[in-house]
Design an enzyme around this catalytic site. Structure first.
Site, PDB file in Angstrom:
ATOM      1  N   GLY A 181       0.818  -1.217   0.000  1.00 15.60           N
ATOM      2  CA  GLY A 181       0.000   0.000   0.000  1.00 15.60           C
ATOM      3  C   GLY A 181       0.847   1.261   0.000  1.00 15.60           C
ATOM      4  O   GLY A 181       2.083   1.209  -0.119  1.00 15.60           O
ATOM      5  N   ILE A 183       1.618   3.505   2.417  1.00 13.08           N
ATOM      6  CA  ILE A 183       2.583   3.704   3.502  1.00 13.08           C
ATOM      7  C   ILE A 183       3.725   2.702   3.379  1.00 13.08           C
ATOM      8  O   ILE A 183       4.911   3.067   3.497  1.00 13.08           O
ATOM      9  CB  ILE A 183       1.895   3.624   4.878  1.00 13.08           C
ATOM     10  CG1 ILE A 183       0.955   4.818   5.066  1.00 13.08           C
ATOM     11  CG2 ILE A 183       2.929   3.584   6.006  1.00 13.08           C
ATOM     12  CD1 ILE A 183       0.124   4.792   6.333  1.00 13.08           C
ATOM     13  N   THR A 265       3.027   0.450  13.348  1.00  9.19           N
ATOM     14  CA  THR A 265       2.549   1.829  13.216  1.00  9.19           C
ATOM     15  C   THR A 265       1.170   1.846  12.564  1.00  9.19           C
ATOM     16  O   THR A 265       0.678   2.901  12.178  1.00  9.19           O
ATOM     17  CB  THR A 265       3.513   2.665  12.351  1.00  9.19           C
ATOM     18  OG1 THR A 265       3.640   2.031  11.063  1.00  9.19           O
ATOM     19  CG2 THR A 265       4.882   2.785  12.987  1.00  9.19           C
ATOM     20  N   ARG A 267      -2.472  -0.441  13.125  1.00 10.91           N
ATOM     21  CA  ARG A 267      -3.521  -0.459  14.141  1.00 10.91           C
ATOM     22  C   ARG A 267      -3.145  -1.487  15.194  1.00 10.91           C
ATOM     23  O   ARG A 267      -2.697  -2.586  14.882  1.00 10.91           O
ATOM     24  CB  ARG A 267      -4.885  -0.799  13.523  1.00 10.91           C
ATOM     25  CG  ARG A 267      -5.491   0.326  12.695  1.00 10.91           C
ATOM     26  CD  ARG A 267      -5.968   1.482  13.575  1.00 10.91           C
ATOM     27  NE  ARG A 267      -6.605   2.572  12.834  1.00 10.91           N
ATOM     28  CZ  ARG A 267      -6.001   3.666  12.443  1.00 10.91           C
ATOM     29  NH1 ARG A 267      -4.712   3.847  12.702  1.00 10.91           N
ATOM     30  NH2 ARG A 267      -6.660   4.612  11.794  1.00 10.91           N
ATOM     31  N   GLU A 296      -5.851   2.272  23.255  1.00 12.05           N
ATOM     32  CA  GLU A 296      -4.987   3.460  23.374  1.00 12.05           C
ATOM     33  C   GLU A 296      -5.608   4.480  24.318  1.00 12.05           C
ATOM     34  O   GLU A 296      -6.701   4.978  24.042  1.00 12.05           O
ATOM     35  CB  GLU A 296      -4.770   4.083  21.988  1.00 12.05           C
ATOM     36  CG  GLU A 296      -3.996   3.169  21.060  1.00 12.05           C
ATOM     37  CD  GLU A 296      -3.795   3.749  19.658  1.00 12.05           C
ATOM     38  OE1 GLU A 296      -4.183   4.912  19.421  1.00 12.05           O
ATOM     39  OE2 GLU A 296      -3.249   3.037  18.806  1.00 12.05           O
ATOM     40  N   HIS A 315       0.895   6.797  19.650  1.00  9.27           N
ATOM     41  CA  HIS A 315       0.314   6.959  18.311  1.00  9.27           C
ATOM     42  C   HIS A 315       0.697   8.323  17.725  1.00  9.27           C
ATOM     43  O   HIS A 315      -0.157   9.151  17.411  1.00  9.27           O
ATOM     44  CB  HIS A 315      -1.214   6.815  18.375  1.00  9.27           C
ATOM     45  CG  HIS A 315      -1.819   6.425  17.050  1.00  9.27           C
ATOM     46  ND1 HIS A 315      -3.052   5.855  16.938  1.00  9.27           N
ATOM     47  CD2 HIS A 315      -1.357   6.534  15.770  1.00  9.27           C
ATOM     48  CE1 HIS A 315      -3.336   5.626  15.654  1.00  9.27           C
ATOM     49  NE2 HIS A 315      -2.315   6.025  14.939  1.00  9.27           N
TER      50      HIS A 315
END
Length: 351
Positions: A181, A183, A265, A267, A296, A315
């Site tokens: 993808g 990223i 980095t 989920r 979180e 995050h």
């Protein structure tokens, strides 16, 4: 002949052309926690209310704020909007904007049934998150975290007899789970010039046709198990869905090399955190860097806080100043497209 509008007609036309819908950002402090962001364009486009809190958990409070403001547009950032809140929204609400990419915090089908469009920002933090992966790799390769932790507890022995294995990055293997993808590709953009070899796991066994690294000699697509057992650094870069939830657990971690590091980095819930904790207590791998966690922040009593080989960040992949301003600007673009009647980035068109 000149066509002159009557004063009342001119006022009506002007009002239409300058329509400023009412908008409320329910948790603007999540984005603008340091008061460093510029909302002026969004403020000129809408009658904007910034509710300066990080989050609201009470469904009635959410509905109350939306209805009291008579909002046409509701903006959120990573904040759960329960069904019980959405069902109490008044008829003024026509648009919900998630100021981010993930939208599993909004009941999109329910919004559609109420005639509410939901829009998101498909990409805004690609480079920032990719650089977060590289930041973890560089810190792990030089044992920066571990050395800092020693100093913080008053241990200066490293300055007399060095005690940590440290490595060059060049020649090391980086595994990207879901790396085809945007990223993942941005991670490869940095990893290759650093001299790393890249393995990408893909269910199809190949990169999408036309992918920029499709035939690159130092980028290979392999099955997940092969990636885990071969790589020095493993980075999770896939979305969270029913297939990927808890897809990295004890079995997968135990396939990794004892010298390897796991980086997330994406989920938090892609990793089975309880199983990760058990593996890290046994030192199955050298370390884990988690910018995202299953909850979180993690529960105050969670063992993950206490593990000296697990390094947590809150995050922050998307939190760099420029990234957050870009998010405000792109959210404004979405709202502008809605006001102009050419709405973009709708995620519940057919929900």
């Amino acid at each position: 002949s000149n066509l002159a509008l009557s004063p009342s007609m001119a006022a009506t036309v002007t009002k239409f052309l300058m329509r400023r819908p009412t908008a409320i950002f329910l948790n603007s402090a999540r984005l603008d926690y340091d008061k460093a962001l510029n909302f002026s364009r969004l403020s000129s486009l809408t009658e904007l209310t910034l509710n300066n809190v990080d989050s609201i958990s009470d469904a009635d409070k959410i509905a109350e704020l939306v209805n009291a403001s008579k909002a046409e547009i509701v903006i959120t950032k990573e904040m759960q909007v329960p069904s019980s809140a959405l069902e109490k929204f008044g008829p003024t609400v026509k648009l919900m904007c998630e100021a981010g990419t993930g939208y599993n915090n909004i009941p999109i089908s329910q919004a559609r049934s109420r005639g509410i469009d939901v829009v998101n920002i498909p990409t805004y933090s690609t480079e920032s998150v990719a650089h977060m992966v590289i930041t973890y790799i560089m810190n792990f390769s030089a044992a920066i975290f571990q050395q800092a932790e020693m100093l913080h507890r008053g241990d200066q022995s490293n300055f007399h007899v060095f005690q940590h294995p440290i490595y060059e990055i060049s020649g090391k293997k980086l595994g990207l789970i879901g790396g085809s993808g945007t990223i993942g590709t941005a991670v490869v953009d940095v990893a290759l010039p650093l001299g790393m070899d890249v393995l990408i796991s893909s269910r199809s066994g190949k990169l999408p046709s036309g992918h920029k690294y499709e035939n690159h000699p130092r980028v290979k697509v392999v099955p997940l198990d092969e990636l885990l057992s071969a790589c020095d650094f493993v980075s999770i870069n896939c979305p969270l869905n029913d297939d990927t939830r808890h897809s990295i657990g004890s079995r997968e971690i135990r396939l990794m090399k004892p010298t390897a590091f796991l980086i997330n980095t994406a989920r938090g819930a892609i990793i089975n955190e309880l199983e990760l904790v058990e593996c890290m207590k046994e030192n199955i791998i050298a370390g884990a860097g988690l910018d995202t966690q299953e909850v979180e922040p993690p529960h105050p009593e969670s063992e993950i806080w206490k593990l000296r080989n697990v390094f947590l960040t809150p995050h922050i992949g998307w939190r760099r100043l420029e990234t957050r301003q870009r998010l405000v600007d792109m959210t404004t673009d979405n709202i502008e497209s809605y006001v102009n009647g050419s709405i973009q980035n709708v995620i519940n068109q057919n929900a």
